[in-house]
Design a protein around this motif. Structure first.
Motif, PDB file in Angstrom:
ATOM      1  N   MET A   9      32.553  30.026   3.920  1.00  0.00           N
ATOM      2  CA  MET A   9      31.291  29.924   3.177  1.00  0.00           C
ATOM      3  C   MET A   9      30.207  29.263   4.041  1.00  0.00           C
ATOM      4  O   MET A   9      29.074  29.720   4.095  1.00  0.00           O
ATOM      5  CB  MET A   9      31.521  29.087   1.922  1.00  0.00           C
TER       6      MET A   9
ATOM      7  N   GLU B 210      23.858  31.381  -1.620  1.00  0.00           N
ATOM      8  CA  GLU B 210      22.920  32.275  -0.949  1.00  0.00           C
ATOM      9  C   GLU B 210      23.691  33.264  -0.075  1.00  0.00           C
ATOM     10  O   GLU B 210      24.295  32.880   0.912  1.00  0.00           O
ATOM     11  CB  GLU B 210      21.946  31.462  -0.087  1.00  0.00           C
TER      12      GLU B 210
ATOM     13  N   MET C   4      27.027  38.029  10.402  1.00  0.00           N
ATOM     14  CA  MET C   4      25.796  38.266   9.649  1.00  0.00           C
ATOM     15  C   MET C   4      25.344  39.700   9.886  1.00  0.00           C
ATOM     16  O   MET C   4      25.533  40.246  10.973  1.00  0.00           O
ATOM     17  CB  MET C   4      24.684  37.317  10.106  1.00  0.00           C
TER      18      MET C   4
ATOM     19  N   GLY D 231      18.570  39.071   6.293  1.00  0.00           N
ATOM     20  CA  GLY D 231      19.938  38.667   6.639  1.00  0.00           C
ATOM     21  C   GLY D 231      20.896  38.729   5.462  1.00  0.00           C
ATOM     22  O   GLY D 231      20.504  38.459   4.322  1.00  0.00           O
TER      23      GLY D 231
ATOM     24  N   PHE E 124      30.251  32.960  12.190  1.00  0.00           N
ATOM     25  CA  PHE E 124      30.335  33.829  11.013  1.00  0.00           C
ATOM     26  C   PHE E 124      29.692  35.171  11.322  1.00  0.00           C
ATOM     27  O   PHE E 124      29.019  35.328  12.343  1.00  0.00           O
ATOM     28  CB  PHE E 124      29.691  33.170   9.786  1.00  0.00           C
TER      29      PHE E 124
ATOM     30  N   ALA F 183      30.524  28.243   7.704  1.00  0.00           N
ATOM     31  CA  ALA F 183      31.314  28.140   8.928  1.00  0.00           C
ATOM     32  C   ALA F 183      30.384  27.883  10.107  1.00  0.00           C
ATOM     33  O   ALA F 183      29.158  27.801   9.935  1.00  0.00           O
ATOM     34  CB  ALA F 183      32.084  29.434   9.132  1.00  0.00           C
TER      35      ALA F 183
HETATM   36  P1  ATP Z   1      21.785  28.171   4.341  1.00  0.00           P
HETATM   37  O1  ATP Z   1      20.560  27.748   3.602  1.00  0.00           O
HETATM   38  O2  ATP Z   1      22.952  28.506   3.449  1.00  0.00           O
HETATM   39  O3  ATP Z   1      22.159  27.267   5.468  1.00  0.00           O
HETATM   40  P2  ATP Z   1      20.154  29.773   5.991  1.00  0.00           P
HETATM   41  O4  ATP Z   1      18.942  29.786   5.170  1.00  0.00           O
HETATM   42  O5  ATP Z   1      20.257  28.898   7.162  1.00  0.00           O
HETATM   43  O6  ATP Z   1      21.429  29.525   5.044  1.00  0.00           O
HETATM   44  P3  ATP Z   1      19.642  32.396   7.036  1.00  0.00           P
HETATM   45  O7  ATP Z   1      19.136  31.965   8.342  1.00  0.00           O
HETATM   46  O8  ATP Z   1      18.705  32.898   6.011  1.00  0.00           O
HETATM   47  O9  ATP Z   1      20.556  31.248   6.420  1.00  0.00           O
HETATM   48  O10 ATP Z   1      20.844  33.418   7.289  1.00  0.00           O
HETATM   49  C1  ATP Z   1      21.064  34.603   6.548  1.00  0.00           C
HETATM   50  C2  ATP Z   1      22.349  34.533   5.761  1.00  0.00           C
HETATM   51  O11 ATP Z   1      23.460  34.140   6.574  1.00  0.00           O
HETATM   52  C3  ATP Z   1      22.333  33.491   4.661  1.00  0.00           C
HETATM   53  O12 ATP Z   1      21.719  34.014   3.509  1.00  0.00           O
HETATM   54  C4  ATP Z   1      23.811  33.229   4.446  1.00  0.00           C
HETATM   55  O13 ATP Z   1      24.360  34.182   3.542  1.00  0.00           O
HETATM   56  C5  ATP Z   1      24.418  33.438   5.809  1.00  0.00           C
HETATM   57  N1  ATP Z   1      24.741  32.165   6.451  1.00  0.00           N
HETATM   58  C6  ATP Z   1      23.882  31.258   6.952  1.00  0.00           C
HETATM   59  N2  ATP Z   1      24.529  30.214   7.485  1.00  0.00           N
HETATM   60  C7  ATP Z   1      25.864  30.453   7.321  1.00  0.00           C
HETATM   61  C8  ATP Z   1      27.055  29.751   7.671  1.00  0.00           C
HETATM   62  N3  ATP Z   1      27.011  28.572   8.297  1.00  0.00           N
HETATM   63  N4  ATP Z   1      28.252  30.306   7.352  1.00  0.00           N
HETATM   64  C9  ATP Z   1      28.311  31.500   6.729  1.00  0.00           C
HETATM   65  N5  ATP Z   1      27.215  32.219   6.378  1.00  0.00           N
HETATM   66  C10 ATP Z   1      26.005  31.704   6.663  1.00  0.00           C
END
Ligand code: ATP
Ligand code: MG
Length: 589
Positions: free
Chosen positions: A159, A422, A166, A457, A164, A161
């Motif tokens: 969830m 998210e 993307m 994303g 991961f 990590a």
């Molecule tokens: P979060 O607020 O959860 O840290 P983010 O806003 O940094 O996410 P984005 O940069 O928008 O994340 O990345 C796009 C998508 O990648 C996110 O909507 C999420 O589903 C996924 N994601 C982001 N960080 C992680 C992570 N550390 N592990 C797994 N999935 C991730």
């Protein structure tokens, strides 16, 4: 449709079915526990996971749905390196502004590199080299690929990590209108993807950071374990994440006449809670003062202190506050010594008219009459204070987290707050990266225009965990049909004692394969008890289960159970083939 050749049938005796009975001690959420217990993933190190055969089947199906819908939307798949040169990040300035989440390293020539946490720099570099005319635009490029973010608190398994998968897409446009169009298409595409994945999800307006405008949406899967709070109006379409949500606090009845304020000694009652106990009042009758660091016109830390006034029972919204002109971003609370040194009093008794350089009042305090607030004097508060020439604020600003029951900003009903995960984020970037990297194209008149960009994303690996959060019970995972690792499991009971069990289950296994049903035959030998086989089939969440046992065959029946349903069904042996054919046609589900 998903083609079976890619997802071969399997015999459990020859499969790495790595189920675990005990709940792993470091797994807090249901999905994390179940992904380990069902043998979908294994931890290598903090935030790093191996996907086992069973898990990878699910992950690939999620990936296929994402890919199909992206292709349908006209996006073009590419694959960019995980390792990225520092030069590009220096060009956008993010080499300096990204914190330790960006994992940096040097190659053998002492050149700086990083592991890509996101790919705006790389894609914009590609596009500035490959696209130079309006004829080639709009263009939407995507990849489904590994990201690395050295998260401060990796947790909940895949969830959050560090490494991961993307799906990240980037679109390029000649103008805002074209960007708006693609943004709408991506919004619809994300809704289609999450619907096909069987998720209960909501798109919500999200904070678009320092770029401004209402041009970002997050897609959240509703789950109690979600890390984020999302906000909806009861009757209208308003939906936003907590960072961004606004609402109106229903006003509380106030006294008709204003009294004159006076000081009271409040001793060591410094928190709102202690103050309320001490004075036998409600937090709603208090003005709470918080002190943060200010910034100058350039946004740099000025050393000035800024006061924030909120109704005592309300919580500060740090995202909204950090966006205020006079407040340092990211938000920095003034520490106790600074407050005492600058304002001449400990934080517990700070109130309006302190020596702060500027003050913002949240709307929640404006209508208060005869309220309690700090008197800017040690262990002292005012009672019966009122906003007037003596008790002042400089500006009104919404700095509050909305709460359940607030009046919705669209005027349609009240706000509800729920928890979400998210799984997707779409964003209008404007020219933030294209300007920095000089990604331009010639328009019809031969004029050079900086392209507009969008980015989109999906956390593909997170989706698998989010899906389990929404689909499980005390026995294990309950996969939605279209991403289940197998559709049918055939459990052999006492096959070592019964030739008939072996032939009947083998026949069904062959039949199912012929019908393109993804089937797992649990033919593990007598060392695996029937009880373990049943428990495993529930744990790994296969939608359909047939049990072939000597006893039921003697009665001329085969037992069928749909995962997630309580009742078993007994099928007359001669009807099983027909039943399996119906499964293939999707008629029993
Ligand atoms: P979060 O607020 O959860 O840290 P983010 O806003 O940094 O996410 P984005 O940069 O928008 O994340 O990345 C796009 C998508 O990648 C996110 O909507 C999420 O589903 C996924 N994601 C982001 N960080 C992680 C992570 N550390 N592990 C797994 N999935 C991730
Ligand atoms: Mg995000």
């Amino acid at each position: 449709p998903i083609i079976n050749k890619e997802y071969p049938a399997m015999r459990a005796s020859q499969y790495l079915l790595a189920t675990v009975k005990e709940t792993p001690s470091d797994a807090e959420t249901a999905s994390h526990q179940l992904m380990i217990r069902a043998g979908l993933i294994r931890k290598l190190a903090t935030g790093l996971y191996t996907w086992l055969p069973l898990g990878l089947r699910v992950l690939r199906k999620v990936t296929e749905v994402v890919r199909e819908e992206m292709d349908k939307a006209g996006a073009m798949e590419v694959s960019m390196p995980v390792v990225q040169p520092a030069e590009l990040w220096l060009e956008t300035g993010r080499w300096q502004t990204m914190g330790p989440e960006l994992l940096r390293f040097k190659d053998r020539h002492e050149r700086d590199f990083c592991l890509g946490p996101t790919h705006e720099e790389v894609i914009t570099d590609l596009v500035r080299n490959e696209i130079n005319s309006y004829r080639q635009l709009p263009a939407n490029l995507y990849q489904i690929q590994t990201k690395f973010r050295d998260e401060r608190r990796p947790r909940f398994g895949v969830m959050r990590a560090r490494e991961f998968t993307m799906k990240d897409a980037y679109s390029f446009h000649m103008n805002q209108e074209s960007l708006d169009q693609t943004y709408q298409v991506m919004h619809a595409t994300y809704s289609a993807i999450f619907s096909r994945l069987g998720l209960d999800f909501r798109p919500v307006a999200a904070d678009s950071g320092n770029i401004g405008g209402n041009t970002s949406h997050e897609f959240h899967v509703l789950a109690y374990s979600g890390e984020d709070e999302i906000v909806f109006s009861s009757d209208g379409n308003y939906a936003a994440n907590m960072e961004m949500a606004t609402g109106t606090l229903p006003p509380l009845p106030q006294e008709a006449s204003r009294r004159a304020k006076h000081e009271v000694a409040t001793g060591d009652a410094h928190s709102i809670e202690d103050l309320c106990t001490h004075l036998s009042i409600n937090a709603t009758a208090c003005v709470k003062t918080l002190v943060v660091q200010g910034c100058d016109a350039e946004g740099e830390k000025s050393g000035e202190l800024i006061a924030l006034y909120l109704r005592g029972d309300q919580t500060l919204n740090e995202t909204k506050t950090a966006k205020l002109a006079r407040v340092l971003s990211p938000l920095e609370f003034a520490d106790d010594e600074v407050i005492e040194g600058t304002l001449g009093c400990k934080p517990g008794a700070i109130g309006p008219n302190s020596k702060c350089a500027f003050s913002y009042a949240d709307p929640s305090v404006l209508g208060l009459v005869n309220f309690v607030c700090g008197a800017n004097k040690e262990d002292t508060h005012f009672i019966d204070a009122n906003w007037d020439d003596e008790t002042r604020y400089d500006e009104v600003a919404d700095i509050r987290c909305v709460q359940e029951g607030d009046i919705s900003p669209d005027g349609k009903g009240t706000l509800a707050v729920k928890r979400g995960i998210e799984v997707g984020h779409i964003f209008q970037l404007g020219d933030k990266y294209s300007a920095a990297l000089k990604a331009t194209a010639l328009d019809e008149n031969g004029k050079s225009v900086v392209m507009s960009m969008g980015c989109y994303g999906i956390g593909v690996t997170r989706v698998v965990a989010a899906c389990i959060e929404q689909n499980h019970d005390e026995h294990g995972i309950i996969w939605p049909e279209n991403i289940a690792p197998y559709s049918l499991v055939i459990v052999q009971v006492d096959a070592h004692k019964s030739e008939l069990v072996r032939t009947v289950s083998e026949d069904i296994y062959q039949l199912a394969q012929g019908l393109d049903i993804e089937v797992l035959l649990d033919d593990r030998d007598k060392k695996t008890s029937p009880g373990v086989k049943f428990a495993d089939s529930e744990l790994i969440g296969i939608p359909h289960r047939l049990v072939i046992s000597p006893r039921s065959l003697a009665d001329g029946v085969v037992e069928y159970k749909r995962r997630g349903e309580a009742d078993k069904q007994l099928l007359a042996s001669e009807t099983v083939a027909g039943f399996v054919s119906n499964l293939a046609a999707g008629e029993n589900s």
